[in-house]
Structures are given as structure tokens and as C-alpha cells.
Design an enzyme around this catalytic site. Structure first.
Site, mmCIF file in Angstrom:
data_model
loop_
_atom_site.group_PDB
_atom_site.id
_atom_site.type_symbol
_atom_site.label_atom_id
_atom_site.label_comp_id
_atom_site.label_asym_id
_atom_site.label_seq_id
_atom_site.Cartn_x
_atom_site.Cartn_y
_atom_site.Cartn_z
ATOM 1 N N ASN A 1 21.247 11.045 -37.925
ATOM 2 C CA ASN A 1 21.801 12.257 -38.759
ATOM 3 C C ASN A 1 21.700 12.170 -40.165
ATOM 4 O O ASN A 1 21.361 12.899 -41.130
ATOM 5 C CB ASN A 1 23.464 12.444 -38.551
ATOM 6 N N GLU B 1 28.282 11.872 -29.932
ATOM 7 C CA GLU B 1 26.862 11.810 -29.271
ATOM 8 C C GLU B 1 27.047 11.231 -28.061
ATOM 9 O O GLU B 1 26.240 10.765 -27.140
ATOM 10 C CB GLU B 1 26.080 10.979 -30.152
ATOM 11 N N ASP C 1 25.355 7.221 -24.626
ATOM 12 C CA ASP C 1 25.524 7.288 -25.665
ATOM 13 C C ASP C 1 24.185 7.116 -26.751
ATOM 14 O O ASP C 1 23.373 6.428 -26.080
ATOM 15 C CB ASP C 1 26.467 6.271 -26.363
ATOM 16 N N ASP D 1 21.873 18.406 -34.405
ATOM 17 C CA ASP D 1 22.207 19.218 -33.149
ATOM 18 C C ASP D 1 21.280 19.736 -32.420
ATOM 19 O O ASP D 1 21.497 19.715 -31.041
ATOM 20 C CB ASP D 1 23.089 20.320 -33.954
#
Length: 660
Positions: free
Chosen positions: A539, A575, A531, A548
Site C-alpha cells: 500500500n 488483508e 494473510d 484494493d
């Protein structure tokens, strides 16, 4: 007691004493001897006494005897000498001799057996022991006599059997003369098709003797394995049904290669136990009639056969199945030795891509032939859309180029038919509506056994197949393209659109499959769950487009570190990432996980809002188990996810491994 029998009995015993009467013996010895004598008589034995060797000889000359009891010390010799003398005479060799130790004497046991004694008795004599040893010798003697009588009986039965065998052989010789004189084929086969009886007529047809035919099968003389297998299958059906059958026409290939046709009456033979293990056949040669019927082969019948062939070819969707069906059906229809489909290669070479060949002719699949001498004709056929078949009755004909002749001879080809396969497709011009044509390949029929004059009806029938075969081939090509497209779609359905890794669906499918494989192999299966640390903050800071790009960079690292073909890296969701490592212990999984964590740090993807680093990091959890029937693969993911949670709790950017 004198040399007289005391009582009638079933066993005759001669007791040879060492002195006359009872003089010189103690009262105990006399009493023991009387007791022993009474016991023997009580057992219905005839007991006769004799004193010394001479008196024993007089008794033996006049009366038969079953067992001899002889004392070791005699007035005119020893018991050992007497025993040795008896065993040297043929008439006395079978009589068992038991040596008895005389009072005051010492019996030599080894000497007893050296002189041929059957047993011995020591002083003092024990009557019951003596009875047992005497009975044992008489029992052995009776068994030997019974065995001799049985052997005499067997000898008589053997003589009777030999007489019966001679009579049977005479009958068989007469039967052999009868069936050999019959012009029809007469034979008997067993369940495996082996000849157990045959007459000279069928042996002559096969070019062998009757003895050379027995124990062999049709397959030993007919190279057409398909034909002989079908013949054996039919014979077994008749034996299984237990009913006679008249087979209208069966082909038989002779040693010369000639094929003759026979009408056969086949009759199952029932053995004494009620089971059917053999088949009697009586065949009549109908070759001339069969050839006359074949000469009357009508156009309507050919059309029916052709329709069946076309239907079978069109039922095939796969291109390879279409080509295989085509060569098989055409070879059987024409009775050819080999049928191939050739595709053009560079220049004027054509390579065989599909084949149906009959034994014993060698396969030609994958070989190439140069048809340059027909190239101009092929180009004209393409332009005119005209199907012209090239028939070669003899490959040694002058119009066949020397190089081509040598190549065909190398393939055992003596005659051939060449059918162009023209592919039709719509024109792609402004004036669409017409059709374009191209030479897709060649259908080539080979006759290997010798030259063959191709009949006009055969050529015409083959010409009528050209268009249906071309349509079926085009259909197979379209189906193949559809299959490729479907596989591409299926492949795309298993990938994550952003990262290019396997998606969650593919991960679940692959995990279950590898779990079952490791269960069979009893090998460890490892799973790594990863993770991205503080990805929401990433983000929020840099935007989803940069997020991305970050995920793509991480995916490349995972794909690079999952090095083995069996390893699978996937995007698990958001993620989160996961890796399946089959046949990998915890140490191997830790090594992969550490390589991933280190490589991601080396990317130096900027992350100023991370609470633990100024660049993007990854937390990883590992679980490893050897699958067992009571566990599910989901349990492995739960353990890896729990290890990942523990890695985050301990401060992130680290690895926690559940070793089980």
C-alpha cells in the site's frame, strides 16, 4: 400274607408275587419284603397280595386297584406277559404297573416299557426307593383324576353357557326385529367410528345390508373425508364428556350421491368396567325441514359469512396463503367440489395455480384450459371495470365450445362459475388520479357430481367477493416484493463490499452452523487463514487504490478454489482471508491451500518492496478438528491463526498445517 388288605388307606396297591408265601426266599429277602410292606402300610396305603396271574385276575375282578407291583417271574407266567395282558384291556389301561425283578432273575428294562410298564425295580429291593416310585405313580393318577373332574366341570359349565347363549340369541333376534321395524336410524359405534350395531333403515340408506355395514365406518360410504373426520371427532367428544347430546342437523351422503339431513340423539354407553367405549345414536330424517330452512337463508346471514371470508383472506400476507385461503373459503361457502385460481399464459390459455378440491374428484392444479371463447368478454370487462360472472349450469350446453367441453370433461367438470379477478392500479400519466384495470386471473368454481343450477344469491355473493379478493391479491404481491427486497438487503449485509466475498459476520455465523453440523455427523472441519505478505509495504508503494485491486484479485482466486457448495471463502479483515471447509480432512485442506498459494503467484501482481518475492504472495495457516462438545468453533480459528503466525515466522509464502 393272603390277599387281604392290611390297613385302610388313600391308595390301593396290588402286590403280585412269584411264589406262595415265603417259601424259597432267603431270610434277608423275607425281611426286606416285610419292611417294604410295613412302610407302605405306614403311608396309609392299602396293600393286597396275590400269587400268580390267576389269583391277580380274581382280585382285579372284585376290587379296584390304583397301582400294581408285579414280579417278573410268576408260577403261571411272567410279569411281562401279565403287564401286556392288562394293558390290552380297556378297564385296566389306566392302572400303572411297576415290574419288580425277581430273585435270581434278570430284568429287561426295554421290555418293561414295550409291554406298557410304568416303572421297574431292581434287586436288591430298596424300600425307600420303592416307596418313592409308588408314591410318584399314585400322585400322577390323582392328578389325572382331578383333571378329569375338572374337565367334567368345564363340560357342564360349557353346556350351561350354550344354553345361555341360545337364550341370548333369541333375545338378540327379538331386539333385531324391533330395531329393524323402527323408521328411525338406530346404530351403535365404537371409539374408531365402526358400526357395531345398525338397523335396516340406516343400511338401506347406505345401499347395503346390515351385515355389510357392521365393522365399517362413515368414511367407507361417504367420499367426503373432511366431513367424516369431523363427524368422528364430534362423536369422540361426546364419549369423552360422558354426556348425551342432541345434534341438531348432520348431513349423510347416500350411495346414490344424495345428501340427507338428520337430527340425532347421541348417548355414550358405559361398559361394566365403568369406561365409555361405544356411542348409541337414534337419528330422525329432517331433510325437508332443513331444505326449508336453507330456502329461508337471509341476506343478512350471507353478509355475515361473506364478511368472515373477507376478513380471513385479508389476514393473509403471503400471496400463496391468500390464494389458498380464497379457494378454500369459497369452496366451503358454495359447497362446491373444486375451486381453482387460473393465471393467463400465452395466447388464450389459463393455467391453474391454486386449488381446493374435495375427494374423490381428481386434482386439476397445474392443468391449462383455453378460454379463447371468453377472451373478448374479458377485454370488455377490463375496459369497463365491470365484474360479470359467467355461470354454466351444464358443460354440455350449446354455447360451450366442443374443445372446451372435452377439456372440462377430462377434469370431471359438470357445471362451473367463472369470476374474473380485475387488478386495479394508479395511472402513470401526466393526469394521474385515475385508475387502470387489467385481468389478473380467473376464480373458477367446479361442480363435478352433476349439473348445477347456480342460484342468483350465490352468484351475487360471489360477485361481492371479487373486489376484496383482488385487493388481497394485490396486497400479497406487494408483500412478496417486500420479502424479495428484504432478502436482497439481507444478502448484501452478509457480503464484503470490496471483494464480494462473505464478510466477517457471515463467516462467524457459517462457522458456528457448520461446527454444529460436523458435531452431529462426527466429521472433520477445516479452516484456512491467509494473510497477504508485506501488504502494508504494498500500500505504501502503490497506493490504497492499487491495494484494493490486489485484494479483489486475491478474492477471486479464493472464491474459485473454494469449489464445493459447502465451502465458504470470506474476507476476515484488512488483508486477511479465511476459508471454511466442512467435512474436509487435513490433506484436503492442504490441497486447497496449495492451490490458492500457487494461483496467487501465477497472478504476478508486482510487489517490488516484498522481502521474499518480486510479486504478491500469501501465507496460510490450516487447522482441522472433529468437533466435540467440549470445544468451541473459536478454538479452530485460534489454531489456524497460530499456524498462520508460524508460516510467517518461517519465512512467509508457505503453508503450515495443525493436524491436531
Amino acid at each position: 400274607m393272603n390277599s387281604e388288605y392290611l390297613t385302610a388307606s388313600e391308595g390301593r396297591i396290588l402286590w403280585i408275587e412269584g411264589n406262595c408265601g415265603d417259601g424259597g426266599r432267603t431270610e434277608a429277602e423275607i425281611r426286606d419284603r416285610a419292611t417294604l410292606e410295613n412302610l407302605l402300610c405306614g403311608r396309609s396305603y392299602q396293600v393286597r397280595r396275590a400269587t400268580g396271574c390267576q389269583q391277580a385276575w380274581d382280585v382285579l375282578k372284585s376290587e379296584p386297584c390304583d397301582v400294581i407291583l408285579v414280579e417278573t417271574r410268576l408260577p403261571d407266567g411272567t410279569g411281562y406277559e401279565l403287564c401286556h395282558w392288562l394293558k390290552s384291556r380297556v378297564q385296566f389301561q389306566q392302572i400303572p404297573v411297576i415290574l419288580m425283578e425277581s430273585p435270581g432273575d434278570r430284568l429287561n428294562r426295554s421290555t418293561v416299557f414295550n409291554v406298557g410298564g410304568a416303572d421297574y425295580l431292581m434287586q436288591p429291593l430298596h424300600p425307600q426307593e420303592t416307596i418313592k416310585r409308588v408314591e410318584y405313580q399314585i400322585t400322577l393318577l390323582r392328578q389325572q383324576r382331578q383333571l378329569t373332574e375338572q374337565n367334567l366341570g368345564l363340560s357342564w359349565e360349557r353346556n350351561k353357557s350354550q344354553i345361555a347363549q341360545l337364550a341370548l340369541e333369541q333375545q338378540q333376534a327379538f331386539l333385531r326385529m324391533v330395531i329393524d321395524a323402527n323408521p328411525n336410524l338406530i346404530f351403535i359405534k365404537d371409539w374408531n367410528g365402526r358400526f357395531t350395531l345398525a338397523n335396516r333403515t340406516i343400511a338401506d340408506l347406505y345401499g347395503t345390508t346390515v351385515e355389510g355395514l357392521l365393522g365399517k365406518t362413515e368414511a367407507d360410504f361417504n367420499p367426503n373425508r373432511h366431513q367424516t373426520d369431523r363427524l368422528l371427532e364430534g362423536d369422540r367428544e361426546i364419549m369423552a364428556a360422558g354426556k348425551a347430546r342432541l345434534v341438531a342437523a348432520e348431513p349423510l351422503r347416500l350411495a346414490t350421491g344424495e345428501v340427507r339431513w338428520f337430527q340425532t340423539n347421541k348417548i355414550p354407553l358405559i361398559s361394566e368396567d365403568g369406561k365409555i367405549r361405544h356411542l348409541l345414536g337414534v337419528s330422525t330424517d329432517i331433510t325437508e325441514r332443513q331444505e326449508a330452512e336453507r330456502a329461508l337463508w337471509s341476506h343478512a346471514e350471507r353478509e355475515r359469512l361473506l364478511r368472515g371470508i373477507v376478513q380471513q383472506i385479508h389476514e393473509c400476507l403471503d400471496l400463496d396463503d391468500t390464494l389458498k385461503c380464497t379457494v378454500t373459503q369459497v369452496r366451503e361457502f358454495l359447497g362446491a367440489d373444486r375451486v381453482l385460481i387460473y393465471r393467463p399464459e400465452a395466447g388464450d390459455d389459463y393455467r391453474a395455480v391454486m386449488e381446493s378440491v374435495e375427494s374423490p374428484w381428481q386434482p386439476a392444479l397445474g392443468t391449462s384450459v383455453n378460454y379463447g371463447w371468453l377472451s373478448e368478454a374479458f377485454r370488455e370487462l377490463e375496459a369497463a371495470d365491470d365484474i360479470q360472472i359467467r355461470a354454466i349450469a351444464d358443460t354440455h350446453a350449446p354455447e360451450v365450445p366442443e374443445a372446451v367441453r372435452e377439456r372440462l370433461e377430462g377434469l370431471q367438470v359438470a357445471a362451473c362459475l367463472i369470476l374474473p379477478l380485475i387488478r386495479h392500479y394508479p395511472q402513470r400519466t401526466e393526469n394521474d388520479g385515475g385508475w387502470e384495470h387489467s385481468l389478473w386471473g380467473l376464480l373458477v368454481i367446479h361442480q363435478c357430481g352433476g349439473p348445477r343450477e347456480w342460484r342468483p344469491e350465490e352468484i351475487e355473493a360471489l360477485r361481492s367477493l371479487a373486489t376484496p379478493i383482488a385487493i388481497a391479491i394485490q396486497q400479497g404481491e406487494l408483500y412478496a416484493r417486500l420479502q424479495v427486497a428484504n432478502r436482497e438487503l439481507e444478502h448484501l449485509a452478509t457480503l464484503d463490499g470490496l471483494t464480494g466475498l462473505a464478510n466477517r459476520r457471515q463467516f462467524d455465523t457459517y462457522l458456528h452452523r457448520e461446527w454444529q453440523r460436523m458435531l452431529r455427523d462426527e466429521a472433520p472441519l477445516s479452516a484456512i487463514m491467509g494473510d497477504v505478505d508485506f501488504f502494508k509495504a504494498y500500500n505504501d508503494t502503490y497506493g490504497h487504490q492499487m491495494g484494493d485491486e490486489c485484494l479483489k484479485a486475491i478474492a477471486k482466486v479464493l472464491d474459485r478454489c473454494a469449489k464445493r457448495p459447502a465451502d465458504l471463502a470470506c474476507r476476515y479483515g484488512g488483508e486477511e482471508f479465511a476459508i471454511v471447509l466442512p467435512d474436509t480432512p487435513p490433506e484436503g485442506a492442504l490441497q486447497v491451500a496449495e492451490e490458492i498459494r500457487t494461483e496467487i503467484q501465477k497472478l504476478h501482481v508486482k510487489h517490488e518492496t516484498s522481502a521474499i518475492s518480486n510479486c504478491v504472495t500469501l501465507s496460510l495457516g490450516i487447522a482441522c478438528r472433529v468437533p466435540t462438545p467440549d470445544l468451541a468453533p473459536e478454538h479452530l480459528i485460534e489454531l489456524a491463526d497460530a499456524a498462520l503466525y508460524e508460516a510467517k515466522r518461517l519465512g512467509r509464502n508457505r503453508i503450515v498445517c495443525d493436524r491436531g
